[in-house]
Design an enzyme around this catalytic site. Structure first.
Site, PDB file in Angstrom:
ATOM      1  N   ARG A 234      -6.216  30.524  11.595  1.00  0.00           N
ATOM      2  CA  ARG A 234      -4.945  30.283  12.293  1.00  0.00           C
ATOM      3  C   ARG A 234      -5.116  30.247  13.812  1.00  0.00           C
ATOM      4  NH1 ARG A 234      -4.740  29.303   7.948  1.00  0.00           N
ATOM      5  NH2 ARG A 234      -3.304  29.917   6.289  1.00  0.00           N
TER       6      ARG A 234
ATOM      7  N   SER B  31       5.530  31.681   6.839  1.00  0.00           N
ATOM      8  CA  SER B  31       4.953  33.020   7.023  1.00  0.00           C
ATOM      9  C   SER B  31       5.158  33.466   8.468  1.00  0.00           C
ATOM     10  CB  SER B  31       3.464  33.002   6.686  1.00  0.00           C
ATOM     11  OG  SER B  31       3.262  32.632   5.339  1.00  0.00           O
TER      12      SER B  31
ATOM     13  N   GLU C 158       3.151  34.949  13.640  1.00  0.00           N
ATOM     14  CA  GLU C 158       2.501  33.638  13.600  1.00  0.00           C
ATOM     15  C   GLU C 158       3.243  32.606  14.442  1.00  0.00           C
ATOM     16  OE1 GLU C 158       1.147  30.420  10.189  1.00  0.00           O
ATOM     17  OE2 GLU C 158       0.981  32.557   9.778  1.00  0.00           O
TER      18      GLU C 158
END
Length: 351
Positions: free
Chosen positions: A160, A239, A343
């Site tokens: 990520r 998420s 995130e």
């Protein structure tokens, strides 16, 4: 270019949250994108880049500057080489590669947002990451004031993360090139156990591309991870927290907390994450800390379908959302000594 003043930004985000921008510019060509960026840089105007708005949390006060909505279009397929303009809708592009019989991104179906965001976040799901297929990213370098081509290695991909995320004020992604695989209509080898189980095969097997895509879409929809204007469980950024990556020492301390709270027989999720590092599950942490599906009584709540998604039930403000996120972070840390990291990108606010 379209230009609006005091323009609402909430409709450009999947959360449907956030105040207005002083100025909103919509660019439909690379040249327009570059011109808008250069103008902001030349005048010292704060600049906010918006693609699909699926990974963005904008404060209730909005953005005092120029918001640049990148709405470029371009889908080019040459044998197994795919090139996408930054503004292409990602889930539509995935569908077209499956229709063309090419493997490599089929398990990334249903992910909201634009193609230009995929290398920034190194988007991944269900055993695939874009870093495995991206060969080149064309971007405007705000430091050198020129268009540059970055190879896969130049992008410095990790979980990520990427060079673009590490230097958020430097690069503006314009186009992304992928190298896909012609496997005779079959998917790439399935790497995710849940997907393999749903298809009735073993991890590492290949299945028809359409079956892989449809299965992933069904799994995502069951977790509220496919956009549906009528379903508030999808009014989210997917998420909200990344899966924590811990050192061996940190993981040992975490396991001790788990044993103390849940009993010696409970083993937390653990996945290899490089030498001396272990990845665990943010969803597991949230659930075991007491924040179950549907948690909350206000206008911002945890999704009824997935503990990792924080949602706007229709009347929430960004501050409502952040209050819930802070409660979850504090609760998980108190229970297990692990600090969750958001995130989505935050604008004008922070946890």
């Amino acid at each position: 270019m379209q230009e609006l003043h005091d323009a609402p930004l909430a409709p450009l985000t999947t959360f449907r949250l956030g105040g207005p921008a002083t100025r909103l510019v919509t660019a439909t060509t690379d040249a327009e994108v570059i011109a808008a960026v250069r103008e902001a840089d030349d005048t010292g105007t704060p600049l906010l880049l918006i693609g699909g708005g699926s990974n963005l949390v904008i404060g209730d006060k909005g953005f005092d500057g120029t918001a640049l909505h990148i709405a470029t279009r371009g889908f080019s397929l040459d044998d197994t080489t795919l090139e996408l303009a930054a503004g292409e809708i990602w889930t539509d592009a995935v569908a077209r590669t499956v229709e063309a019989g090419l493997a490599g991104v089929e398990c990334l179906a249903g992910i909201p947002g634009s193609a230009g965001a995929t290398p920034i976040q190194n988007v991944g799901a269900y055993g695939q990451e874009v870093s495995a297929t991206i060969t080149e990213v064309t971007a405007y370098d705000r430091r050198s004031r020129e268009t540059v081509a970055l190879s896969n290695a130049d992008c410095a991909f990790s979980y990520r993360h990427s060079r673009f995320k590490a230097e958020p004020e430097r690069y503006v992604v314009l186009r992304v090139r992928f190298e896909l695989e012609d496997a005779g209509g079959l998917s790439a080898p399935l790497r995710y156990a849940e997907t393999a189980r749903a298809l009735g095969v073993e991890a590492g097997d290949r299945v028809p591309l359409t079956a892989a895509r449809e299965t992933v879409l069904k799994l995502r929809a069951g977790k509220g991870m496919v956009l549906d204007p009528e379903d508030h469980d999808t009014w989210s950024a997917g998420s909200f927290f990344t899966n924590p990556i811990l050192t061996d020492e940190q993981f040992a301390a975490f396991r001790s907390c788990v044993a103390e709270r849940l009993g010696d027989a409970v083993e937390p999720p653990a996945f290899p994450a490089g030498e001396g590092r272990v990845k665990t599950s943010a969803a597991w942490l949230i659930d075991k800390a007491g924040f179950t599906k549907g948690y909350g009584t206000g206008p911002a709540r945890i999704s009824t379908k997935h503990t990792l998604a924080l949602t706007n039930r229709g009347e929430a403000t960004t501050e409502d959302l952040l209050a819930l996120a802070r409660e979850v972070v504090a609760g998980v840390h108190e229970a297990f000594g692990v600090t969750l990291v958001n995130e989505p990108v935050t604008v004008g606010v922070s946890l």
